[in-house]
Scaffold this motif. Sequence first.
Motif, PDB file in Angstrom:
ATOM      1  N   ILE A   1       0.867  -1.204  -0.114  1.00 28.72           N
ATOM      2  CA  ILE A   1      -0.041  -0.086   0.073  1.00 28.72           C
ATOM      3  C   ILE A   1       0.842   1.277  -0.029  1.00 28.72           C
ATOM      4  O   ILE A   1       1.722   1.448   0.693  1.00 28.72           O
ATOM      5  CB  ILE A   1      -0.912   0.079   1.251  1.00 28.72           C
ATOM      6  CG1 ILE A   1      -1.852  -1.474   1.233  1.00 28.72           C
ATOM      7  CG2 ILE A   1      -1.922   1.290   1.442  1.00 28.72           C
ATOM      8  CD1 ILE A   1      -2.656  -1.431   2.548  1.00 28.72           C
TER       9      ILE A   1
ATOM     10  N   GLU B   1      -3.431   6.716   0.225  1.00 25.87           N
ATOM     11  CA  GLU B   1      -4.658   6.722   0.972  1.00 25.87           C
ATOM     12  C   GLU B   1      -5.714   5.994   0.206  1.00 25.87           C
ATOM     13  O   GLU B   1      -6.530   5.160   0.846  1.00 25.87           O
ATOM     14  CB  GLU B   1      -5.220   8.098   1.343  1.00 25.87           C
ATOM     15  CG  GLU B   1      -4.151   8.808   2.485  1.00 25.87           C
ATOM     16  CD  GLU B   1      -4.759   7.907   3.891  1.00 25.87           C
ATOM     17  OE1 GLU B   1      -5.896   7.800   4.199  1.00 25.87           O
ATOM     18  OE2 GLU B   1      -3.746   7.565   4.358  1.00 25.87           O
TER      19      GLU B   1
ATOM     20  N   TYR C   1      -5.193   2.464   0.582  1.00 20.88           N
ATOM     21  CA  TYR C   1      -5.327   1.900   1.853  1.00 20.88           C
ATOM     22  C   TYR C   1      -6.806   1.700   2.006  1.00 20.88           C
ATOM     23  O   TYR C   1      -7.253   0.551   2.679  1.00 20.88           O
ATOM     24  CB  TYR C   1      -4.769   2.981   2.631  1.00 20.88           C
ATOM     25  CG  TYR C   1      -5.129   2.984   4.106  1.00 20.88           C
ATOM     26  CD1 TYR C   1      -4.524   1.945   4.847  1.00 20.88           C
ATOM     27  CD2 TYR C   1      -5.875   3.981   4.622  1.00 20.88           C
ATOM     28  CE1 TYR C   1      -4.802   1.723   6.232  1.00 20.88           C
ATOM     29  CE2 TYR C   1      -6.305   3.746   6.199  1.00 20.88           C
ATOM     30  CZ  TYR C   1      -5.601   2.735   7.046  1.00 20.88           C
ATOM     31  OH  TYR C   1      -5.914   2.600   8.207  1.00 20.88           O
TER      32      TYR C   1
ATOM     33  N   ILE D   1      -2.085  -3.798   5.495  1.00 19.04           N
ATOM     34  CA  ILE D   1      -2.753  -2.493   6.321  1.00 19.04           C
ATOM     35  C   ILE D   1      -1.845  -2.153   7.625  1.00 19.04           C
ATOM     36  O   ILE D   1      -1.474  -0.847   7.716  1.00 19.04           O
ATOM     37  CB  ILE D   1      -4.104  -2.766   6.699  1.00 19.04           C
ATOM     38  CG1 ILE D   1      -4.849  -3.102   5.444  1.00 19.04           C
ATOM     39  CG2 ILE D   1      -4.427  -1.816   7.568  1.00 19.04           C
ATOM     40  CD1 ILE D   1      -6.543  -3.611   5.741  1.00 19.04           C
TER      41      ILE D   1
ATOM     42  N   TYR E   1       1.311  -0.224   6.428  1.00 24.10           N
ATOM     43  CA  TYR E   1       1.361   1.014   5.742  1.00 24.10           C
ATOM     44  C   TYR E   1       1.008   1.915   6.959  1.00 24.10           C
ATOM     45  O   TYR E   1       1.340   3.103   7.172  1.00 24.10           O
ATOM     46  CB  TYR E   1      -0.053   1.097   4.986  1.00 24.10           C
ATOM     47  CG  TYR E   1      -0.261   2.443   4.349  1.00 24.10           C
ATOM     48  CD1 TYR E   1       0.435   2.939   3.183  1.00 24.10           C
ATOM     49  CD2 TYR E   1      -1.521   3.135   4.826  1.00 24.10           C
ATOM     50  CE1 TYR E   1       0.105   4.278   2.948  1.00 24.10           C
ATOM     51  CE2 TYR E   1      -1.725   4.237   4.317  1.00 24.10           C
ATOM     52  CZ  TYR E   1      -1.060   4.851   3.284  1.00 24.10           C
ATOM     53  OH  TYR E   1      -1.138   6.318   2.984  1.00 24.10           O
ATOM     54  N   GLU E   2       0.128   1.409   7.801  1.00 21.86           N
ATOM     55  CA  GLU E   2      -0.072   2.222   9.187  1.00 21.86           C
ATOM     56  C   GLU E   2       0.994   2.536  10.041  1.00 21.86           C
ATOM     57  O   GLU E   2       1.163   3.825  10.544  1.00 21.86           O
ATOM     58  CB  GLU E   2      -1.174   1.515  10.035  1.00 21.86           C
ATOM     59  CG  GLU E   2      -2.467   1.551   9.193  1.00 21.86           C
ATOM     60  CD  GLU E   2      -3.641   0.839  10.242  1.00 21.86           C
ATOM     61  OE1 GLU E   2      -4.866   1.139   9.962  1.00 21.86           O
ATOM     62  OE2 GLU E   2      -3.356  -0.043  11.098  1.00 21.86           O
TER      63      GLU E   2
END
Length: 146
Positions: A29, A32, A35, A71, A74-75
Amino acid sequence: MNVTILANRWTQVEAAAREAASIDLFAPIHDEKQYHAVLEAVEALMMEASEAAGGEPHALDSLIDLLSERIETYESALLGPPQGAPKDVLAYLLSVHDLTQTALAKATGLDQGTLSKVLKGERMPSKAQAVKLATHFQISPALLLA
């Protein structure tokens, strides 16, 4: 392992996923839009798996796990390493990058025993060690110096 068969099937799986989700679900990812699309995909997959399996393992579980890891990565990249004691920052970095102390020692040329002491809070990394670690993880050395 028959790599040719795997490559052919993987191409089919990627094409089906792209058609179903309108994005490349298997790519890391990077923004946004991707995401949020992956979040929506995981939610839909979880609903499907829970309804179809009735609490039993489902064929989609491994795909849900894979996308959930994307996820989380990426976070973590958005949030960056935590502010705090060097031992906490280093523990976080090892976890996010799925590294062992031994692998990090080999990659950076630092002594594994030294890394262990830093992680236990028994010692602080020297400036030179902080620079090596920061270079490896592409962060500011200041995060590793209290």
